[in-house]
Write an enzyme that holds these catalytic residues in place. Structure first.
Site, mmCIF file in Angstrom:
data_model
loop_
_atom_site.group_PDB
_atom_site.id
_atom_site.type_symbol
_atom_site.label_atom_id
_atom_site.label_comp_id
_atom_site.label_asym_id
_atom_site.label_seq_id
_atom_site.Cartn_x
_atom_site.Cartn_y
_atom_site.Cartn_z
ATOM 1 N N LYS A 166 -10.374 29.814 25.205
ATOM 2 C CA LYS A 166 -11.578 30.363 25.784
ATOM 3 C C LYS A 166 -12.692 29.491 25.949
ATOM 4 C CE LYS A 166 -13.751 34.570 27.623
ATOM 5 N NZ LYS A 166 -13.813 35.977 27.523
ATOM 6 N N SER A 184 -12.271 38.597 31.327
ATOM 7 C CA SER A 184 -12.794 37.383 31.641
ATOM 8 C C SER A 184 -11.996 36.075 30.966
ATOM 9 C CB SER A 184 -14.228 37.207 31.157
ATOM 10 O OG SER A 184 -14.261 37.426 29.781
ATOM 11 N N SER A 244 -12.169 42.093 28.224
ATOM 12 C CA SER A 244 -11.687 40.694 28.423
ATOM 13 C C SER A 244 -10.506 40.025 27.914
ATOM 14 C CB SER A 244 -12.830 39.603 28.460
ATOM 15 O OG SER A 244 -13.675 39.882 29.688
HETATM 16 N N1 GLN Z 1 -15.181 42.920 32.931
HETATM 17 C C1 GLN Z 1 -16.013 43.437 31.903
HETATM 18 C C2 GLN Z 1 -17.441 43.020 32.190
HETATM 19 O O1 GLN Z 1 -17.491 42.466 33.344
HETATM 20 C C3 GLN Z 1 -15.855 43.049 30.571
HETATM 21 C C4 GLN Z 1 -16.144 41.705 30.224
HETATM 22 C C5 GLN Z 1 -15.686 41.240 28.817
HETATM 23 O O2 GLN Z 1 -14.803 41.974 28.027
HETATM 24 N N2 GLN Z 1 -15.977 40.220 28.481
HETATM 25 O O3 GLN Z 1 -18.286 43.142 31.585
#
Ligand code: GLN
Length: 496
Positions: free
Chosen positions: A86, A161, A185
């Site tokens: 990532k 994400s 994410s």
């Molecule tokens: N979807 C969640 C957010 O937008 C979690 C994102 C994540 O775990 N980085 O904050």
């Protein structure tokens, strides 16, 4: 290429299968790399998982592994395995974007601890994978580098994400990846793409060199094709790091040794609040069926309750933006990346942030700044922290009676690209089942457990006690022995 070893098939094998072939010298690291490169050439135009590819250095690394093998030296478990990360992990000499324009043209002068540990094992680094900007999102649509598509059906989101990571692993564009999970994410994109994702206990994996979103929640972890691979990657990246003061100074157990193929006597709880209205019937069916499989393997199953679940999402959307607003204050056009200028200092700050950040990141910065501002701090931030304690206590209570909790990962199967992008609240709801685990700081493992009628993957979430990743891996691995969801590959990968 020797007979029987089709280069395309190699990309769909697991780390442990490829390790065996490399160690037996049935395949060379360079052949494996070529196979994955070929796959990337074939499917990347559709999937768009990569932000940056490092093919030249990958070739040098693969040649070094082959030289190592030719000398007859023993091969560490991840050596020669093509891995991509990532784009939130700092990589020495390789552009790191965090899915944002604001870091451009940042090239880190150092490796994140996760990266250094993978390199020490001899992985082949293929590049950096797409993600929602600053990891804020659930669909990889907020990236400044375009959307990533779900390899099972390119009209659908890969989750987020870490959507680039999950999509790349599913499509055979890398063998394994490391993502990050602040509110889901790693787990939610793993569920969307039919792969395995593990969010370790907060502090198990070093955050050093991992670009910060919400520091009290962020945690790196594996995204792989099966549970054994997740154990192998976790083994490589876990452990105390003096460079991260929240890193836990505890020994790392042998995760592969925990994979006994047996779930007998494991007490599994089903939290009632995770199976109520809002849960798509196809997801509910797949998860309940998975629980029946575990029961057949000798686990005992009973219902339980996590009474503060309802408040977790709201608390997260105070805490995470509050921490983000503070973490992202450093992108001021002076020290890093993009600078909006010329002009007076104040104008330069404003232009830099206006041009550099996308709208979701701006929304979070505004929400977070508001929640922390004088007069509102008590009403919002402090309240949210109190809720966080209650959520954690719910889990502590449940783990008095249960070893593992089993839940859905996402309320629905993956949705279509564009479907929720204009409606942030709908997007935030994708993470209702993953967020409480981050608030509590405990580990969560997601693995494929079925498909929707439209052929899109569904993931089972297993939640464990602090630092008890081994039990999650053991139960997940036992489930895999009895099922074949983890062996399925998207039609795109197999050329269908
Ligand atoms: N979807 C969640 C957010 O937008 C979690 C994102 C994540 O775990 N980085 O904050």
């Amino acid at each position: 290429m020797r007979p029987g070893l089709d280069p395309v098939d190699l990309c769909d094998l697991t780390i442990h299968e490829l390790h065996d072939r490399l160690a037996r010298r049935e395949v060379r690291a360079q052949e494996l790399l070529q196979a994955v490169q070929e796959r990337i050439r074939r499917v990347e135009g559709i999937v768009h998982a990569y932000v940056t590819q490092t093919l030249e250095s990958a070739e040098v690394e693969a040649a070094a592994i082959d030289a190592h093998l030719a000398r007859g030296e023993p091969l560490p478990p991840l050596a020669g395995i093509p891995v991509a990360l990532k784009d939130i992990f700092c990589t020495e000499g390789v552009r790191t974007t965090c899915g944002s324009r604001i870091l451009h043209p940042y090239v880190p002068p150092y490796d994140a601890t996760v990266v250094a540990r993978l390199k020490a094992q001899g992985v082949i680094l293929l590049g950096k994978l797409n993600m929602d900007e600053f990891a804020m999102g659930s669909s990889t649509e907020t990236s400044a580098f375009g959307v990533t598509r779900n390899p099972w059906n390119p009209e659908y989101i890969p989750g987020g994400s870490s959507g680039g990571s999950a999509a790349a692993v599913a499509a055979g564009e890398c063998i394994a990846s490391v993502g990050t999970d602040t509110g889901g994410s790693i787990r939610q994109p793993a569920a969307c793409c039919g792969v395995v994702g593990l969010k370790p206990t907060y502090g198990r994996v070093s955050r050093y060199g991992m670009i910060a979103f919400a520091s009290s929640l962020d945690q790196g972890g594996p995204i792989t094709r099966d549970v054994t691979d997740a154990a192998l990657v976790l083994q490589a990246i876990a452990g105390h790091d003096p460079l991260d003061f929240t890193s836990i100074p505890a020994d790392v157990p042998d995760y592969v040794a925990a994979l006994t193929g047996d779930a007998r006597g494991v007490r599994i709880g089903l939290p009632r609040e995770y199976f109520l209205e809002g849960l798509d019937p196809e997801v509910a069916r797949a998860v309940r069926e998975a629980v029946r499989v575990l029961e057949g393997l000798g686990a005992t199953i009973a219902e339980t309750s996590l009474p503060h679940t309802d408040y977790a999402l709201a608390a997260y959307y105070i805490i995470a933006p509050a921490e983000a607003s503070s973490n992202l204050a450093r992108y001021d056009g002076v020290r890093y990346g993009h600078r909006g200028g010329p002009g007076a200092l104040r104008q330069m700050y404003m232009r830099t942030r206006q041009e550099g950040f996308g709208s979701e990141v701006k929304r979070r910065i505004m929400l977070g700044t508001y929640a922390l501002s004088a007069g509102y701090y008590e009403a919002y931030y402090r309240k949210a922290q109190q809720v966080r304690t209650l959520v954690r206590q719910d889990f502590e209570e449940a783990f008095r009676r249960f070893d593992v909790l089993a839940t859905p990962t996402m309320p629905t199967p993956p949705f279509k690209l564009g479907e929720k992008l204009q409606d942030p609240l709908q997007m935030y709801l994708s993470d209702v089942y993953t967020i409480p685990v981050n608030l509590a700081g405990i580990p969560g493992l997601v693995l494929p457990c079925g498909f929707s009628a439209d052929g899109l993957p569904i993931g089972l979430q297993l939640i464990g006690r602090p630092l008890d990743e081994a039990t999650l891996l053991r139960v997940g691995h036992a489930f895999e022995q009895a099922t074949d969801y983890h062996r399925r590959r998207p039609p795109l990968a197999t050329g269908g």
